[in-house]
Structures are given as C-alpha cells and as structure tokens.
Design a protein around this motif. Structure first.
Motif, PDB file in Angstrom:
ATOM      1  N   TYR B 102     -16.520  12.048  79.697  1.00 30.74           N
ATOM      2  CA  TYR B 102     -16.684  12.625  78.361  1.00 30.74           C
ATOM      3  C   TYR B 102     -15.405  13.320  77.917  1.00 30.74           C
ATOM      4  N   ILE B 105     -12.950  10.912  76.777  1.00 31.85           N
ATOM      5  CA  ILE B 105     -13.207  10.413  75.425  1.00 31.85           C
ATOM      6  C   ILE B 105     -12.666  11.391  74.405  1.00 31.85           C
ATOM      7  N   TRP B 117      -9.496   5.014  74.021  1.00 34.84           N
ATOM      8  CA  TRP B 117     -10.685   5.247  73.213  1.00 34.84           C
ATOM      9  C   TRP B 117     -11.642   4.053  73.318  1.00 34.84           C
ATOM     10  N   GLY B 118     -11.082   2.860  73.101  1.00 35.38           N
ATOM     11  CA  GLY B 118     -11.917   1.670  73.174  1.00 35.38           C
ATOM     12  C   GLY B 118     -12.525   1.500  74.548  1.00 35.38           C
ATOM     13  N   THR B 121     -15.330   4.319  75.318  1.00 40.10           N
ATOM     14  CA  THR B 121     -16.570   4.180  74.570  1.00 40.10           C
ATOM     15  C   THR B 121     -17.310   2.913  74.979  1.00 40.10           C
ATOM     16  N   GLN B 122     -16.549   1.848  75.212  1.00 39.38           N
ATOM     17  CA  GLN B 122     -17.187   0.610  75.665  1.00 39.38           C
ATOM     18  C   GLN B 122     -17.878   0.827  76.997  1.00 39.38           C
ATOM     19  N   HIS B 123     -17.211   1.573  77.872  1.00 40.77           N
ATOM     20  CA  HIS B 123     -17.771   1.814  79.195  1.00 40.77           C
ATOM     21  C   HIS B 123     -19.088   2.559  79.097  1.00 40.77           C
ATOM     22  N   LEU B 124     -19.103   3.575  78.265  1.00 41.29           N
ATOM     23  CA  LEU B 124     -20.328   4.356  78.111  1.00 41.29           C
ATOM     24  C   LEU B 124     -21.437   3.519  77.493  1.00 41.29           C
ATOM     25  N   SER B 125     -21.075   2.711  76.502  1.00 37.43           N
ATOM     26  CA  SER B 125     -22.137   1.922  75.880  1.00 37.43           C
ATOM     27  C   SER B 125     -22.642   0.863  76.846  1.00 37.43           C
ATOM     28  N   ASP B 126     -21.780   0.361  77.708  1.00 40.97           N
ATOM     29  CA  ASP B 126     -22.274  -0.556  78.739  1.00 40.97           C
ATOM     30  C   ASP B 126     -23.267   0.142  79.627  1.00 40.97           C
TER      31      ASP B 126
END
Lengths: 686, 144
Positions: B102, B105, B117-118, B121-126
């Motif tokens: 976090y 991020i 950033w990409g 955030t991608q990792h968290l959404s995965d």
C-alpha cells in the motif's frame, strides 16, 4: 508456468503474513482501507465489471460506495467514448484445450443469425445457422465474470433448431419466438421452415416450456421483439401468410403473464413499410423505436419509427433522421443495441476504399515489417486517394478480381518459405482442408448435373444458397422475374462464361445504387452481389471459390494479427497467458509484416445515433441524430466484417458475438465466427 | 495523474532526496528521471538542493529505488505483462507484509512513477480477483 508458481508463493506469503499482522500490535489495523478512495477506485477498474465487482461492493460500506461511483463513471465514460469514437475492441477466443483444467470444457461452435440476450452476469446464446447448412437449437451461457462458456443442462420441451428467432429476457425467464431453419436434406428439395413456436426458458429451473395459444401469429423470422412491462411486442418479420412468403409490418403483443397473443388496435393507417431484420429498441415502458430493416432485394431502409403505446389505441409515427450520411448502412443484417441515450450499430465501413485500392497504392514488400502508420494520417490519406480512384474508374473495375486474387496470393507465398510458425502451420493445414472441400464440392456438382434432367437453378446450388433464397424469395423459380423489375428474367447461362456473368452482376448492381450512395460504385463482387443475386452467381462458382479461398486465407491472417494486437484474457487464465509468452513475441514479429492499413478496411465500423431527443415533449420535431464518426468509425482492434452477429450491452461495454462472412455464404462451408468482441473504453483515457 | 505525463525536461544531475524520517538519499539521474514529480519540481525551480518527501519513509523509498533500478536494468520493453512479472519478483524478494504494497502505491502516486503505479495496482486487483468470496476478501484485506 514459472510465473504461476511465483504468484502462488506470494499469495501464500501474504496470507501467512496477515496472520502475523493480526498478532503484531502496531500494524494490527492495517487494511486496504489505508488507501484513499480514488486509488481504490482505480484498482477496481482492473476487475471485470461483473461478478467480481459485485463481490467487492458487498465487502464493506466504503467499498460499496466506491463501486457505485465506479459503475456510474464507467457508464459515463462509455457514453463519452461513444460520442467521441474513442473506444477499442478486444477479442476473446476461448481456447478449447489450453492451460490444463482451468478452462476445460466445450466451447460454443461458430454461428450466425443466433439470438443473444444478457441476463445478470451472463450472456445467453441460442440457435443460429452453422457453418455447414444446419441450424442449431442449443442454448449456451457465457459467464461474463469468469469469461467462460458453459452449456446449461436443460430439461423440458426443447425448441426446434432455429435461427433469426427473437429472444428476450423477462424476469428470470427467456422468451423465444419464431425463427427459420435450413431444410433437412433427406428427402431433398424441401422448402424453408419458418416457426411460430413460443418457448419459455426458466433460468432458475433450467427448463424449456412450449406454449401455444389459440390466436397465434403466423410463423415468422427476422422479426424484432422487446419487452415492455409485462408485454412482449413483436414487429415485422418475414412471414408465411396464406401460403405466401411476405414481409410484414404487423405488430403482435404477447401478454407474458397469461401467455396470450393479441393484436393491438392502431390509430390511422401510417405504419412502417413491411420489413425484416430491423432493430427494435425499447425507450421506456410505453415507447419503442424501430430502425432500419430490409423490405426485399434493394430495399434496405434507414428510416426510424416510433410506436406510442401509452393509450389504448397505439400509433406509429415516422421520425426524422438527421445526419443520415453518418448513419449505418445495412441495418438489417447487422446488429444494434441501445446504450443509455445512444443507439449503437455495428456495420461495414462506409466510404473506405476497397482492399485492392489500398494495395494498389501502398503495397509494400511483405517481409520488411513496416511499423503501423499513425492514426492521424489515415483520413488524410483517404482523401488523397479518392479522387485518384474516380479518375481511374474505368480500368479498375475490370481488373478488380484479378488484382485481388494476385495480391492476396502474394503474402501467403512470401511467407511460406522457411520454418513455419504455429500460426502459419495452421494456415497451411487450413489450405489443405479447403482444397479438399473444394474438390468435394466440385465432385458433388458434377454428380448433380449428371443425375438430374431438369435444368433447375436448384441443381447448381446443391446445398447452399438457401439463405439467399430467403432474402430474394422468388428466385427459385427461374421463370419469374427477380424483384427488381428492370432486370430481365433470370437467364441461366448455358456456358460457363464467367466474365459475362460478372459483367451482368456489375450492371445489375449499378442500377440499385440509389439506396446505398456510400458504397463504392463498381467494386461489388466482394460486397453486394454474391448475396443478392444468387441466381447469377451460379457459374462463377469455381472461380469465386478460388478467389474466396485466398480471401479466406488472408482474412485468417488478419484475424491472427487482430488477436495478437488486442487480446483480452479471462482473469483465471491471465496467468496462463503470461506463462506462454515464448511463442508470442516471435509470432508478433512474423505476423506484423502485412501493413496494418490492410487490416482496417475489412473490418466493422461503429455507428452511433443519439436517441435522447425522441421523447422530449417540448421538441416539435423529434428524431434521431447520427453522430459524426471519426476515421469512418473504425476503432482499434475492430473485428472482421461479418453479418448476422449479435450485439448486446454489458456493464460499461458492448459485446459482439458470432456472425458469418457474407462472401462465404455461397460456398459449401460458410466461414462463421465464434469469437466474442468487447467494445470498451481503453484504460488510459480514464 | 492517469495518462498525462508532463513534458518536463530530463534531469542530468543526481538529486538528493530526504524522506519523512530524515534520511537523505542520493539518487542517480537515470533513476530520478523515472520519477516524474521530481522532474517537474526541478523544471520549475532548478536550484533546490534537497527534495523533501514528507509522505514517504525510508523503507518505502528504498523499495522504490529498487524498482527503478530493475526497470532501468531490464532489457525487455516494459509492457503490462513484463511489469507484472517484475513486480511479483520484487514482492517475493523484499516485501513481507501487505502494508508495504500500500505504501508503495502511495509512493508511486506521489512520485508519479507510471510503471510502478501500473504494476502495484494491477497486482492488488489480481489479488482481489483471486478471492472467491466476500469472506475471503474480508479476511485477506482485513476489511470489515
């Protein structure tokens, strides 16, 4: 595979650490809410906007608010993207046997003229015509959350196979009505079948129910239906009335609770002209609009009608259509759907010059990969090219088929040498299969000619061309004049004079230009004639087969390119996709050789129409406004030009499925598609 | 923040950065060039000696530097897929608890490092995607 392993390690690492977390004192309150709202919203945009997002909204109140905001913003973004034409297509092809057990299971076969509807987080697809003159009656469900096809095991009275039926969702049921089906081959020479069956499919119990009532509409196909409250309103279609096949402009209403049909009363006599294949959109509970449709050969409509159902007696009203030059063409074999205040239609690109035009000016040697030219130059180049085309009009017409055949064969040849990448191996295999098909076709035709005495048209088109009969109903009788009255009765050229037949086609096409002013004047073989003038297509079969052969190869190559360039993978197999990167970069390098400009002119365009002004009471002239398109409505990653596909609205995106390549309808095997295309807002523009 | 990259000139000298807990870091120019916020700051007033980063602590900043180094050293062109794998490797090597992600991020947001950033955030959404149910999400992300 390596990435998969890493990921699982990380996940287990994190979960074990969260248990550590809860035991430690200082960090015990850390959680995802640490991040501010906007960042959380951005993270949620990565999630497919269906089931997963719903789960997120159930987690806690804050997440629910964020998700709601996200949904609202996605809707606004889609509308903005539609009016600015800033969207992109992504293709989804579920591989049948890759990545082990995660995506095991059968997938849907390619089809066209199927019915599709969205209910909840799934898209349901029923029936349709197949690639080889049969009709399906299977129901498939595409789970949008997991991006997976599944086939519900259904009980009850199954519907007969049908295509072009109307299917709508009402409460938790699907209502299926009408449709056509290919005739069965034994005994031969049966007529087309049209249906008047009404089926309900209960989604909860997975059961089909057949309903019949006393007063029932005639069998019909190509009609349109929408649900208003507890009524389903059906309009138009190609029907059998008193043993005559005719287009209709009747309206039938089904009371969904009592399952009883009736015909409403109308004020006055104004009605839309008889048609089938129109797009019917629900505006609100008492209003619907009907756009487009086809009233027979050379009668493609682009008008719009509003049906007002607010009183006991209904009334039709013609609507003004503004900006018609940006309107969709062929709104009878191409799907449309409503997105809030817009009507979105997918269709063939308008004034784009045809394939061989591009090749004439810009055909660069295949082997040196030229980078994709920037988008901004493209409209400019179009303008430069068009005066050129008009100047050279006379010569190009005659050369058209040859040039296409020659140039199309060239890229295949140039790349055939050396080691074959998997894509090319597939194409080589496909060529072998197509060759075999063609030989079989010729064998069949030869047998037919030998065996039958009467020189009927039907002989020469043994198993195909039926769909074409549907659209030009009087053609099977060679003595009747074809619908356009100016044309002499269908001659069946006794000798296989290919050039004469083609010249005839071109002249006929020229006489019906007024309906389609946007289409190029003479380069119609690809475009119009094989579909309309079935009778004249007869003796060009062998030639068109080889031309279509190379067309098909080229299209397949373009499709591979499209897949490489814009792929949308399901979340569960994203890791698998990541794990198989080795083949991709090389294939990308090898297949990027054909200039991307070629890709764009054989693809679908988007047409957007503003329908917000129809119901406003203070507007004295309600109507539709077509939105001016950019780049001819061609967006990144656009799918191939197919007809009779289905388009439905998803959450913040549009979903296109199925369809057939029009030029292949006269072949033995039609080229149908079973890939799904998503039209959505590209991430960066958020 | 999302797509607009300000056209600030690339920096040619090394910069000194001070994190929230007082430590100073000397950042090489090629790494600092990835941090667009620093570029903009220096473009506006070129004579700043030390750049204060009030919201970022040392641990986070060291991870940021590590990421920038990985990006600089990687030979593969940075697209979504390669960024994902790079980030997963980084997480596996150096990040022990979720709060570091976090903080990363937030640091990527503040410093305007698009690649980080990409990837984060991608990792968290995965991870969110992997959760099968609402209870899982509650547990893993510790959200009530």
């Amino acid at each position: 595979m390596a990435c998969n392993v890493n990921y699982y390690n990380v996940a287990s690492g994190s979960s074990s650490s969260t248990s550590l977390l809860s035991s430690s004192t200082s960090e015990s309150n850390v959680n995802l809410n640490y991040l501010p709202d906007e960042i959380l919203e951005f993270i949620f945009t990565y999630l497919p906007p269906y089931g997963d997002l719903e789960h997120c909204s159930l987690v806690c109140k804050r997440w629910q608010a964020i998700v709601k905001n996200l949904v609202r913003r996605a809707k606004l973004n889609l509308e903005k993207g539609l009016s600015d034409f800033r969207l992109r297509w992504e293709i989804f092809n579920q591989q049948p046997s890759s990545s082990g057990s995660a995506t095991g299971g059968s997938i849907i076969a390619g089809r066209f003229a199927h019915s599709a509807v969205r209910q909840g987080n799934s898209m349901y697809v029923f029936g349709g015509g197949s690639s080889s003159d049969t009709t399906f009656n299977d129901l498939w469900r595409f789970d949008l959350t997991h991006m997976r096809w599944a086939r519900p095991v259904a009980t009850g009275t199954y519907p007969s196979p049908k295509g072009s039926a109307s299917m709508v969702a009402w409460r938790d049921q699907l209502v299926l009505f009408g449709g056509w089906r290919y005739p069965s081959l034994h005994p031969p020479y049966q007529p087309w079948c049209l249906f008047d069956e009404l089926h309900f499919y209960d989604l909860g119990k997975n059961r089909w129910l057949l309903r019949s009532s006393l007063s029932c509409p005639p069998p019909m196909a190509g009609h349109s239906a929408t649900v208003h409250g507890d009524r389903m309103v059906v309009f138009g279609g190609y029907q059998i009335k008193d043993d005559v096949n005719v287009n209709s402009n009747d309206t039938w209403v089904l009371d969904l609770n009592e399952q009883r049909w009736y015909q409403p009363l109308f004020v006055g006599n104004t009605r839309p002209s008889p048609r089938y294949g129109q797009i019917q959109i629900e505006l609100d509970k008492n209003h619907l609009i009907v756009v487009g449709g086809c009233g027979g050969a050379n009668r493609v409509y682009t008008d719009a009608w509003l049906l007002d159902m607010s009183r006991d007696v209904w009334s039709w009203k013609a609507l003004a259509v503004r900006n018609k030059k940006f309107g969709a063409v062929h709104m009878w074999c191409n799907p449309g759907c409503k997105v809030n205040n817009f009507l979105v239609v997918v269709g063939p690109s308008p004034t784009m010059p045809q394939d061989f035009q591009m090749m004439k000016h810009h055909r660069v040697p295949m082997a040196g990969g030229r980078g994709p030219p920037p988008n901004q130059n493209h409209p400019l180049q179009n303008q430069l090219r068009i005066p050129d085309r008009r100047a050279a009009d006379g010569q190009i017409g005659g050369l058209a088929p040859l040039r296409l055949g020659g140039a199309a064969a060239a890229p295949g040849g140039a790349r055939a040498g050396g080691n074959l990448a998997p894509g090319e191996q597939y194409l080589a295999n496909r060529r072998v299969i197509l060759n075999q098909n063609m030989q079989q076709a010729q064998q069949f035709m030869h047998n037919n000619n030998v065996n039958n005495n009467n020189n009927n048209n039907i002989n020469y088109q043994p198993r195909s061309g039926r769909l074409i009969d549907l659209h030009a109903p009087t053609l099977p009788r060679p003595l009747n004049p074809a619908p356009p009255a100016a044309i002499p009765p269908a001659p069946v050229p006794a000798d296989g004079d290919v050039d004469a037949a083609q010249r005839l086609q071109r002249n006929l096409a020229l006489r019906c230009r007024d309906n389609e002013p946007r289409l190029p004047k003479r380069f119609d073989e690809l475009y119009e004639d094989p579909f309309r003038m079935a009778a004249f297509n007869v003796h060009t079969r062998s030639r068109s087969a080889s031309r279509d052969h190379s067309e098909r190869i080229r299209r397949m190559e373009e499709k591979m390119n499209a897949i490489r360039n814009s792929r949308r993978s399901a979340p569960a197999i994203a890791a698998a996709v990541a794990a198989a990167p080795a083949a991709e970069p090389q294939a990308v390098a090898a297949l990027r050789a054909p200039s991307p400009k070629r890709l764009r002119c054989n693809v679908q365009s988007l047409f957007v129409c503003d329908i917000s002004k129809i119901l406003q009471s203070n507007d004295t002239d309600p109507g539709l406004d077509w939105v001016e398109y950019r780049n001819f409505g061609v967006l990144n990653g656009a799918p191939d030009r197919l007809i009779l596909s289905s388009l439905i609205a998803g959450n913040g995106e549009l979903i296109l499925f199925g369809g057939v390549h029009k030029e292949t309808l006269t072949d033995i095997t039609h080229h149908v598609s079973n890939s799904i295309h998503f039209l959505s807002v590209p991430r960066d523009i958020i | 923040m999302y797509s607009f990259i300000p056209r600030a000139a690339p920096i040619h000298r090394d910069v000194t950065v001070q994190t929230s807990n007082g430590c100073q870091y000397r950042v090489k120019s090629e790494l600092a060039n990835q941090m667009v916020a620093i570029r903009c700051l220096l473009a506006k007033s070129a004579d700043i000696s030390v750049i204060p980063l009030e919201d970022i602590d040392s641990e986070t900043f060291e991870l940021v530097l590590k990421w920038c180094r990985t990006v600089r050293d990687s030979k593969v062109t940075l697209n979504e897929h390669s960024a994902r794998t790079m980030f997963k490797k980084l997480v596996q090597e150096s990040i022990d608890d979720r709060i570091m992600i976090y903080k990363l991020i937030l640091a990527a947001n503040f410093l305007d490092i698009e690649s980080l950033w990409g990837a984060t955030t991608q990792h968290l959404s995965d991870e969110i995607n992997e959760c099968k149910s609402v209870q899982d999400m509650n547990k893993i992300f510790n959200v009530k």
